[in-house]
Design an enzyme around this catalytic site. Structure first.
Site, PDB file in Angstrom:
ATOM      1  N   GLU A 105      32.238  77.136  30.994  1.00  0.00           N
ATOM      2  CA  GLU A 105      30.983  76.699  30.371  1.00  0.00           C
ATOM      3  C   GLU A 105      30.169  77.928  29.963  1.00  0.00           C
ATOM      4  O   GLU A 105      30.284  79.000  30.570  1.00  0.00           O
ATOM      5  CB  GLU A 105      30.233  75.815  31.385  1.00  0.00           C
ATOM      6  CG  GLU A 105      28.844  75.364  31.005  1.00  0.00           C
ATOM      7  CD  GLU A 105      28.738  74.468  29.779  1.00  0.00           C
ATOM      8  OE1 GLU A 105      29.285  74.849  28.735  1.00  0.00           O
ATOM      9  OE2 GLU A 105      28.080  73.419  29.872  1.00  0.00           O
ATOM     10  N   ASP A 106      29.358  77.772  28.935  1.00  0.00           N
ATOM     11  CA  ASP A 106      28.507  78.890  28.513  1.00  0.00           C
ATOM     12  C   ASP A 106      27.316  79.046  29.457  1.00  0.00           C
ATOM     13  O   ASP A 106      27.104  80.105  30.032  1.00  0.00           O
ATOM     14  CB  ASP A 106      28.059  78.741  27.049  1.00  0.00           C
ATOM     15  CG  ASP A 106      27.387  77.400  26.742  1.00  0.00           C
ATOM     16  OD1 ASP A 106      27.297  76.527  27.637  1.00  0.00           O
ATOM     17  OD2 ASP A 106      26.940  77.212  25.596  1.00  0.00           O
ATOM     18  N   ASP A 109      22.333  74.787  32.792  1.00  0.00           N
ATOM     19  CA  ASP A 109      20.881  74.742  32.606  1.00  0.00           C
ATOM     20  C   ASP A 109      20.319  73.655  33.542  1.00  0.00           C
ATOM     21  O   ASP A 109      20.156  73.906  34.730  1.00  0.00           O
ATOM     22  CB  ASP A 109      20.631  74.467  31.120  1.00  0.00           C
ATOM     23  CG  ASP A 109      19.173  74.557  30.714  1.00  0.00           C
ATOM     24  OD1 ASP A 109      18.469  75.439  31.210  1.00  0.00           O
ATOM     25  OD2 ASP A 109      18.743  73.752  29.873  1.00  0.00           O
ATOM     26  N   PHE A 158      15.297  81.007  26.664  1.00  0.00           N
ATOM     27  CA  PHE A 158      16.282  80.476  25.728  1.00  0.00           C
ATOM     28  C   PHE A 158      17.082  81.633  25.153  1.00  0.00           C
ATOM     29  O   PHE A 158      16.516  82.580  24.615  1.00  0.00           O
ATOM     30  CB  PHE A 158      15.611  79.678  24.615  1.00  0.00           C
ATOM     31  CG  PHE A 158      16.578  78.776  23.902  1.00  0.00           C
ATOM     32  CD1 PHE A 158      16.897  77.530  24.431  1.00  0.00           C
ATOM     33  CD2 PHE A 158      17.197  79.184  22.733  1.00  0.00           C
ATOM     34  CE1 PHE A 158      17.818  76.703  23.796  1.00  0.00           C
ATOM     35  CE2 PHE A 158      18.121  78.366  22.088  1.00  0.00           C
ATOM     36  CZ  PHE A 158      18.423  77.120  22.621  1.00  0.00           C
ATOM     37  N   ARG A 171      25.716  82.350  17.125  1.00  0.00           N
ATOM     38  CA  ARG A 171      26.860  82.307  18.047  1.00  0.00           C
ATOM     39  C   ARG A 171      27.700  83.575  17.922  1.00  0.00           C
ATOM     40  O   ARG A 171      28.425  83.938  18.845  1.00  0.00           O
ATOM     41  CB  ARG A 171      27.774  81.118  17.718  1.00  0.00           C
ATOM     42  CG  ARG A 171      27.175  79.755  18.004  1.00  0.00           C
ATOM     43  CD  ARG A 171      28.274  78.697  17.872  1.00  0.00           C
ATOM     44  NE  ARG A 171      27.752  77.346  17.762  1.00  0.00           N
ATOM     45  CZ  ARG A 171      27.477  76.560  18.798  1.00  0.00           C
ATOM     46  NH1 ARG A 171      27.647  77.006  20.027  1.00  0.00           N
ATOM     47  NH2 ARG A 171      27.025  75.345  18.614  1.00  0.00           N
TER      48      ARG A 171
HETATM   49  P1  IMP Z   1      22.615  71.276  30.837  1.00  0.00           P
HETATM   50  O1  IMP Z   1      23.301  69.965  30.722  1.00  0.00           O
HETATM   51  O2  IMP Z   1      21.110  71.131  30.780  1.00  0.00           O
HETATM   52  O3  IMP Z   1      23.046  72.103  32.004  1.00  0.00           O
HETATM   53  O4  IMP Z   1      22.893  72.028  29.506  1.00  0.00           O
HETATM   54  C1  IMP Z   1      23.928  72.846  29.297  1.00  0.00           C
HETATM   55  C2  IMP Z   1      24.039  73.095  27.814  1.00  0.00           C
HETATM   56  O5  IMP Z   1      22.763  73.227  27.168  1.00  0.00           O
HETATM   57  C3  IMP Z   1      24.696  74.443  27.604  1.00  0.00           C
HETATM   58  O6  IMP Z   1      26.089  74.320  27.636  1.00  0.00           O
HETATM   59  C4  IMP Z   1      24.171  74.839  26.264  1.00  0.00           C
HETATM   60  O7  IMP Z   1      24.963  74.244  25.245  1.00  0.00           O
HETATM   61  C5  IMP Z   1      22.780  74.234  26.206  1.00  0.00           C
HETATM   62  N1  IMP Z   1      21.803  75.267  26.558  1.00  0.00           N
HETATM   63  C6  IMP Z   1      21.143  75.416  27.726  1.00  0.00           C
HETATM   64  N2  IMP Z   1      20.356  76.490  27.718  1.00  0.00           N
HETATM   65  C7  IMP Z   1      20.535  77.081  26.504  1.00  0.00           C
HETATM   66  C8  IMP Z   1      20.007  78.278  25.903  1.00  0.00           C
HETATM   67  O8  IMP Z   1      19.215  79.056  26.469  1.00  0.00           O
HETATM   68  N3  IMP Z   1      20.454  78.553  24.648  1.00  0.00           N
HETATM   69  C9  IMP Z   1      21.326  77.747  23.971  1.00  0.00           C
HETATM   70  N4  IMP Z   1      21.847  76.640  24.510  1.00  0.00           N
HETATM   71  C10 IMP Z   1      21.454  76.300  25.764  1.00  0.00           C
HETATM   72 MG    MG Z   2      27.334  73.876  26.042  1.00  0.00          MG
END
Ligand code: IMP
Ligand code: MG
Length: 183
Positions: A105-106, A109, A158, A171
């Site tokens: 995963e990237d 969050d 962010f 990206r």
């Molecule tokens: P979560 O479900 O809230 O944990 O979200 C995870 C996804 O939200 C990540 O895989 C990203 O695609 C997106 N995301 C969360 N934070 C950022 C950020 O700072 N920049 C860009 N995308 C983000």
């Molecule tokens: Mg993602």
């Protein structure tokens, strides 16, 4: 590019240089190899689209037999907010029952995406199921979920680059940077 298609004004401040990312991957790869030592073939699952750069670097650092697959979970449009509702847009090609799986995963969050994806994959009965995330924002967590391995913990900011986008842009930056709005 013309101002008309530029969207909101922002600039990007470098936060994690490309070299630091490469060094961190070189540190984590042996840990992953040790964990999955003896695996017949590790299914490395990239979550689209943000993990595409990371998974490319990671699999090349792993001295294991790997298979690469992808899964796409929905996110909340192009906004800076993560979705609480997670849907699967593209499922795996591989069958993972009885197999070793590493989810890539990237960013973790709120944790909703990873929590949902891990639940879905665990229900298929993999032998081992682990996760690696390049970034973790623990301050933003809404669901109790943790990646097995994390590249870097960051504050509630962010970020873009190294596969991660802001409204589908940036990206392709080789580093990870913070988005500073209004400049
Ligand atoms: P979560 O479900 O809230 O944990 O979200 C995870 C996804 O939200 C990540 O895989 C990203 O695609 C997106 N995301 C969360 N934070 C950022 C950020 O700072 N920049 C860009 N995308 C983000
Ligand atoms: Mg993602």
């Amino acid at each position: 590019m013309g101002a008309s298609d530029a969207g909101p004004a922002y600039r990007i401040e470098e936060m994690i240089p490309a070299g630091a990312i490469a060094d961190r991957i070189a540190e984590l790869a042996p840990q992953i190899e040790a964990h999955f030592a003896g695996t017949r073939q590790l299914v490395v699952v990239g979550l689209l689209r943000g993990s595409f750069v990371f998974i490319a670097d990671l699999v090349r650092a792993l001295d294991l037999v790997v298979e690469v697959d992808f899964l796409e979970a929905s996110s909340y449009g192009n906004a800076m907010e993560s979705s609480r509702e997670v849907r699967i847009l593209k499922d795996l090609s591989a069958e993972i029952a009885g197999r070793d799986v590493l989810v890539v995963e990237d960013i973790v969050d709120t944790g909703h995406t990873l929590h949902h994806v891990l639940g879905l994959l665990a229900a298929r009965g993999p032998a081992r199921l682990e996760t690696i995330a390049m970034l973790d924002k623990p301050a933003r967590r809404e669901v109790d979920v943790r990646a097995t391995w994390t590249g870097f913990e960051i504050a509630d900011e962010f970020v873009v680059g190294y596969g991660i986008d802001y409204a589908q842009r940036d990206r392709n930056l080789p580093f990870i940077g913070r988005v500073v709005l209004g400049e």
